[in-house]
Design an enzyme around this catalytic site. Structure first.
Site, short mmCIF file in Angstrom:
data_model
loop_
_atom_site.label_atom_id
_atom_site.label_comp_id
_atom_site.label_asym_id
_atom_site.label_seq_id
_atom_site.Cartn_x
_atom_site.Cartn_y
_atom_site.Cartn_z
CD GLU A 141 21.02 -102.19 122.63
OE1 GLU A 141 20.06 -102.19 123.40
OE2 GLU A 141 21.63 -101.19 122.27
N GLY A 142 20.68 -108.16 120.80
CA GLY A 142 19.97 -109.44 120.84
C GLY A 142 19.09 -109.57 119.62
C1 LIG Z 1 24.54 -101.20 113.65
C2 LIG Z 1 25.02 -102.10 114.74
C3 LIG Z 1 25.42 -101.56 115.97
C4 LIG Z 1 25.89 -102.38 116.98
N1 LIG Z 1 26.35 -101.82 118.15
C5 LIG Z 1 27.00 -102.61 119.05
C6 LIG Z 1 27.66 -102.03 120.18
O1 LIG Z 1 27.61 -100.81 120.41
N2 LIG Z 1 28.37 -102.84 121.00
C7 LIG Z 1 28.45 -104.19 120.80
O2 LIG Z 1 29.12 -104.86 121.59
N3 LIG Z 1 27.83 -104.78 119.75
C8 LIG Z 1 27.12 -104.02 118.86
N4 LIG Z 1 26.51 -104.58 117.77
C9 LIG Z 1 26.62 -106.02 117.57
C10 LIG Z 1 25.30 -106.76 117.70
O3 LIG Z 1 24.93 -106.82 119.05
C11 LIG Z 1 25.49 -108.13 117.05
O4 LIG Z 1 25.58 -107.90 115.66
C12 LIG Z 1 24.36 -109.07 117.38
O5 LIG Z 1 24.38 -109.43 118.73
C13 LIG Z 1 24.40 -110.34 116.51
O6 LIG Z 1 25.67 -110.90 116.53
P1 LIG Z 1 26.41 -111.30 115.15
O7 LIG Z 1 26.30 -110.14 114.23
O8 LIG Z 1 27.74 -111.81 115.47
O9 LIG Z 1 25.52 -112.45 114.54
P2 LIG Z 1 25.66 -114.01 114.90
O10 LIG Z 1 25.71 -114.18 116.38
O11 LIG Z 1 26.76 -114.60 114.10
O12 LIG Z 1 24.29 -114.57 114.37
C14 LIG Z 1 24.03 -114.77 112.98
C15 LIG Z 1 22.61 -115.27 112.82
O13 LIG Z 1 22.45 -116.51 113.51
C16 LIG Z 1 21.42 -116.41 114.47
N5 LIG Z 1 21.77 -117.23 115.62
C17 LIG Z 1 22.90 -117.15 116.36
N6 LIG Z 1 22.88 -118.08 117.32
C18 LIG Z 1 21.69 -118.74 117.19
C19 LIG Z 1 21.07 -119.81 117.89
N7 LIG Z 1 21.65 -120.38 118.95
N8 LIG Z 1 19.87 -120.25 117.48
C20 LIG Z 1 19.26 -119.68 116.41
N9 LIG Z 1 19.80 -118.68 115.70
C21 LIG Z 1 21.00 -118.21 116.10
C22 LIG Z 1 21.34 -114.93 114.82
O14 LIG Z 1 20.08 -114.60 115.37
C23 LIG Z 1 21.58 -114.33 113.45
O15 LIG Z 1 20.38 -114.37 112.71
C24 LIG Z 1 25.96 -103.78 116.77
C25 LIG Z 1 25.53 -104.33 115.55
C26 LIG Z 1 25.07 -103.50 114.54
C27 LIG Z 1 24.65 -104.11 113.24
#
Ligand SMILES: Cc1cc2nc3c(=O)[nH]c(=O)nc-3n(C[C@H](O)[C@H](O)[C@H](O)COP(=O)(O)OP(=O)(O)OC[C@H]3O[C@@H](n4cnc5c(N)ncnc54)[C@H](O)[C@@H]3O)c2cc1C
Length: 387
Positions: free
Chosen positions: A361-362
């Site tokens: 969630e962010g």
């Molecule tokens: C257990 C679990 C449950 C979840 N449940 C749901 C759900 O029910 N529904 C749903 O839709 N999603 C869900 N998620 C997804 C979750 O919201 C995402 O994993 C999360 O938003 C991060 O996205 P990502 O994993 O693609 O990481 P990425 O977006 O690829 O980010 C990778 C890294 O880069 C950093 N980063 C990215 N962009 C920037 C920037 N502009 N500047 C600096 N740093 C940056 C991030 O902070 C992170 O450290 C879940 C995730 C987990 C692990």
């Protein structure tokens, strides 16, 4: 300025505490035993039974409007209750709830999705994240194309909480020329999507990968307006931002209590470890951070109750609360020494489980982006509503 609880807030909080102590905490040993064997802590039927017992206690639909049989509690009271639930590692939540955006349902959708979800007869999941788009939600690619009176969905969603158990998914799909032109769809599993669980380090959250291979969805299953999906998705995400730190406060309180008890009773070199400054400082740091997180969280919930914009205080509370609980659990494990690392105690499970709070969630980084952008662009003043 009044930092106290009203009589009503205290009464609701104390009743929830009594329920959690009497009905949920006794399940902890069995939950830890199941986890050691790789089984889920609480099965869906067990969760429903416990929720029915909580309903008899008066807890049903914390956030649900009264017209749907809920309590429609103010956000501050909800925050206090999430803190009570956070005290136990048993993955229990009160029943009678539905995703906030499901209230956008049409009359027919209300009968098919909203009401059975509130009653616990159907389980939904919220699907926004994709393999190529998490933080950058505007990069989603799962597309819905019109075909006669239907929409046809093709693509993948990943890390979806409850995705492997859910009866239906709220799917955010691209329906226009850019990803921001997205639409929310209510998609039954029976319509043809499949799921595969994703093994994670925390036992609380077993998310799933969902695959939509030309899944046909009737136009009547559009949730809200065509093109309104992105706004709905943002509303869904922001809602959780005070829930996460509220729970984190409960977990940290329980850990700190355990740490204090252990520090007072564990003797090394002839004296309780609590008499050593190294241990005292860990306890002091945990207390300070816990209190800071508590007030940031309650201040955010208060803003929600005032109808004031809560994006900024929510980002502050989520960022700090998620980090705080990770640090407090880590210090607690350290104070317990070898015992803290065993699976006889819930600490190592919390250590694994709370890590995800800095991601979902962010992420921390996204919260920092929101906070700094608000300040740099002058959307928020230093000092918030007191400025
Ligand atoms: C257990 C679990 C449950 C979840 N449940 C749901 C759900 O029910 N529904 C749903 O839709 N999603 C869900 N998620 C997804 C979750 O919201 C995402 O994993 C999360 O938003 C991060 O996205 P990502 O994993 O693609 O990481 P990425 O977006 O690829 O980010 C990778 C890294 O880069 C950093 N980063 C990215 N962009 C920037 C920037 N502009 N500047 C600096 N740093 C940056 C991030 O902070 C992170 O450290 C879940 C995730 C987990 C692990």
């Amino acid at each position: 300025m009044d930092f106290g609880l009203t009589d009503e807030q205290r009464a609701v909080r104390d009743t929830a505490r009594a329920f959690v102590t009497r009905e949920v905490v006794p399940l902890e040993a069995e939950m830890l035993r199941r986890e050691r064997s790789g089984a889920p802590g609480l099965r869906r039927d067990e969760l429903r039974e416990l929720q029915a017992r909580a309903r008899a206690f008066g807890f049903w639909g914390m956030s649900t409007p009264e017209e749907y049989g809920g309590m429609a509690l103010p956000a501050v009271t909800q925050s206090l209750l999430w803190t009570e639930l956070g005290r136990t590692p048993v993955p229990f939540r009160f029943g009678g709830e539905a995703d906030n955006i499901l209230y956008e349902a049409s009359d027919a959708q209300r009968a098919a999705y909203l009401l059975p979800t509130i009653e616990g007869e159907r389980l939904g999941c919220f699907a926004l994240t994709e393999p190529e788009a998490g933080s950058d939600a505007a990069g989603i690619r799962l597309r819905a194309r019109r075909d006669g009176g239907d929409w046809v969905l093709r693509g993948e969603k990943t890390f979806i909480t409850f995705g492997d158990e859910a009866d239906y998914a709220i799917v955010i799909a691209v329906t226009g020329s850019s990803a921001r032109e997205a639409t929310a769809f209510l998609v039954d599993r029976a319509m043809g999507w499949t799921s595969r669980p994703i093994d994670t380090m925390g036992s609380w959250h077993t998310p799933a990968l969902l695959t939509f291979d030309d899944v046909r969805v009737p136009a009547s299953n559009v949730l809200g307006d065509v093109g309104g999906g992105f706004d709905l998705a943002m509303r869904w995400i922001v809602r959780g931002r005070y829930v996460i730190p509220s729970q984190a406060v409960g977990t940290a309180e329980r850990c700190l209590r355990m740490a204090i008890e252990h520090a007072n009773t564990r003797v090394t070199f002839g004296r309780p470890i609590g008499e050593r400054q190294a241990i005292q400082w860990m306890i002091a740091d945990s207390e300070v951070e816990l209190e800071a997180a508590r007030w940031l969280t309650l201040r955010c919930a208060w803003a929600v109750d005032q109808g004031a914009p809560a994006r900024h205080p929510a980002a502050v509370a989520k960022l700090y609360g998620a980090g705080m609980v990770n640090r407090v659990v880590d210090r607690t494990l350290q104070i317990f020494g070898g015992m803290g690392y065993t699976r006889d105690l819930p600490i190592e499970g919390w250590y694994r489980a709370v890590r995800v709070l800095r991601v979902l969630e962010g992420t921390d980084e996204i919260q920092r982006m929101i906070i700094s952008r608000d300040l740099l662009r002058g959307y928020e003043k230093i000092g918030g509503h007191l400025a």
